[in-house]
Design an enzyme around this catalytic site. Structure first.
Site, short mmCIF file in Angstrom:
data_model
loop_
_atom_site.label_atom_id
_atom_site.label_comp_id
_atom_site.label_asym_id
_atom_site.label_seq_id
_atom_site.Cartn_x
_atom_site.Cartn_y
_atom_site.Cartn_z
N TRP A 95 0.84 -1.21 0.00
CA TRP A 95 0.00 0.00 0.00
C TRP A 95 0.88 1.26 0.00
CZ3 TRP A 95 -0.30 4.02 3.52
CH2 TRP A 95 -1.35 4.92 3.33
N HIS A 96 2.04 1.18 0.68
CA HIS A 96 2.89 2.36 0.76
C HIS A 96 3.59 2.66 -0.55
CE1 HIS A 96 2.33 1.89 5.12
NE2 HIS A 96 2.70 3.15 5.20
N GLY A 97 3.78 1.67 -1.40
CA GLY A 97 4.44 1.95 -2.66
C GLY A 97 4.67 0.69 -3.46
#
Length: 478
Positions: free
Chosen positions: A321-323
């Site tokens: 989700w963060h990258g």
């Protein structure tokens, strides 16, 4: 638009506040529409090309929500409507965020040379997760029918739109519906300004102030032992004050409108275990992953082994989700492994005698912080290979430089460490109680007004003076 910019502080925010409370004297709905339009304008400044996508996302999810809440569908059609909504959201998120990453890996495996370059819409992860939670709750029968302006404001509300916190409809929409939030409350506005000032100081003075030291570890080809540690610690504190500053500023801005945002950051480096760390770091994301991923996977209800599998899946997806990069996958895997070890430790070992409680907490806090720093190396590094290079330097005490620059960096890192572990956080200073909608009760009673006002004025002045033209928040990238 950045919270830490002169146009926002001196122009945008005063105009939106004046319009909101001016319209609030005549209507309960007009201020909601005004604030939703202002939020769209906030988003459009610098991200105009993605406004249409945001509006389509709102219309799509509101329509699916209407089917689930109002239309009297049978069970199979309700399930199909939910699947359509969630798959549609994830498909859009996947195309914009992960198509390039998947293509790169396919190329690496097959030797092909396909190229996909898609700009990542700012805030897409936040407004997508917010709406998926809405749809799931609508399917569960836990959502009342909301008017479109209130729903649109819930999604676009500018204090949270770009970098969170991830909002919940049950918390926010009833606040938007209340009439008393449309009248200016001098106490809430004053508390909002103070919290905003503290957040601005954290961002412009503390986070941006230590940012140059990060290059010691992450821009050097062969950092020494001390440079690698100092750079990793500098990033650890930069991220802390950057995210903490944003969270404070979001809460402060929202308070000026009479709306309480959830606490998203609660001194996470004071945690004495990795489980506690995740109850203090990005708290609304942790709650989302728990309620809409970990528990639906089965949580801890299907035995210990499946519990650990579910934890790993949850943290791997939380990392992604963060990258879209393998560094974030490794970061998520590390935290998943940390959580499994923490839960296994708690399950297998009995509680020690009371005399060992304090030393145990100190040791737990130190170990937790060390584990978090190691994971942040992957979070910050441009590639897994680069992260491993930094970690190898951190594990090689034979290679030490410790010149003038490193000594100055050590002093600065020590000051930041003292602030993190010894200073109270913003919510405790201001008595911010999101659940009971209370803040600054000591100020209201006159017990701390002069001290707080002088301190807030000082940090606001330093914060404004420290503004840099293009200093984005780190979580903007997610």
């Amino acid at each position: 638009m950045l919270f830490n910019s002169y146009p926002f502080i001196l122009l945008f925010l005063p105009i939106v506040l004046a319009g909101y409370f001016g319209l609030g004297r005549r209507s309960n709905l007009a201020p909601v529409i005004w604030l939703a339009l202002a939020s769209l304008a906030f988003y459009a400044i610098g991200n105009w090309q993605f406004v249409a996508l945001l509006l389509i996302s709102i219309a799509f999810n509101y329509g699916i929500g209407h089917l689930l809440i109002v239309a009297k569908l049978g069970p199979s059609r309700r399930k199909a409507a939910l699947a359509l909504g969630v798959i549609g959201d994830l498909l859009v998120l996947g195309i914009f965020k992960y198509a390039g990453f998947v293509t790169e890996n396919v190329n690496a495996l097959t030797g092909t040379h396909f190229a996909i370059h898609i700009l990542l819409p700012v805030g897409i992860s936040f407004y997508t997760f917010t709406q998926i939670a809405f749809l799931v709750d609508a399917y569960r029968g836990q959502v009342a029918a909301y008017a479109l302006p209130h729903y649109a404001l819930f999604v676009t509300y500018f204090p949270h739109l770009i970098a969170g916190p991830i909002l919940h409809h049950k918390d926010m929409i009833p606040q938007f519906e209340r009439k008393d939030t449309k009248y200016p409350d001098a106490h809430l506005i004053l508390c909002g300004v103070i919290i905003f000032a503290i957040g601005l100081f954290k961002k412009t003075c503390l986070a941006d102030g230590i940012q140059p030291l990060v290059s010691l570890a992450f821009e050097a080809r062969s950092p020494s032992f001390d440079q690698a540690w100092l750079g990793a610690l500098a990033y650890t504190f930069q991220l802390y004050f950057d995210f903490s500053g944003y969270s404070d500023m979001a809460i402060g801005i929202s308070l000026m409108f009479g709306v309480f945002l959830p606490v998203n950051f609660n001194s996470p480096y004071k945690a004495t275990s990795i489980v506690e760390f995740w109850r203090r770091w990005h708290m609304t994301l942790s709650q989302f992953l728990r309620d809409y991923l970990y528990i639906p996977l089965g949580g801890n209800r299907r035995g210990r082994v499946l519990r650990y599998v579910n934890l790993m899946i949850t943290m791997l997806l939380g990392g992604l989700w963060h990258g879209a990069a393998w560094t974030f996958v490794v970061w998520g895997a590390l935290h998943g492994a940390y959580l499994c070890v923490n839960h296994a430790f708690n399950a297998l070992l009995p509680k020690g005698p009371p005399a060992l409680a304090f030393p145990g907490r100190v040791a737990g806090g130190a170990l937790t912080f060390l584990a978090v720093v190691v994971a942040w190396v992957f979070f910050r590094a441009p590639s897994v290979e680069w992260a491993l290079r930094v970690l190898r330097a951190m594990a090689d005490p034979s290679n030490v430089v410790f010149g003038r620059e490193e000594i100055a960096a050590l002093v600065l890192v020590a000051i930041y460490a003292a602030l993190v572990w010894l200073a109270p956080n913003t919510q405790s200073i201001m008595g911010y109680d999101h659940g009971n909608r209370r803040v600054g009760e000591d100020m209201r009673a006159g017990r701390m007004r002069p001290l707080v006002l002088y301190g807030a004025s000082l940090v606001l002045a330093f914060g404004i003076l420290g503004i840099q033209s293009h200093s984005e928040f780190i979580y903007f990238r997610f």
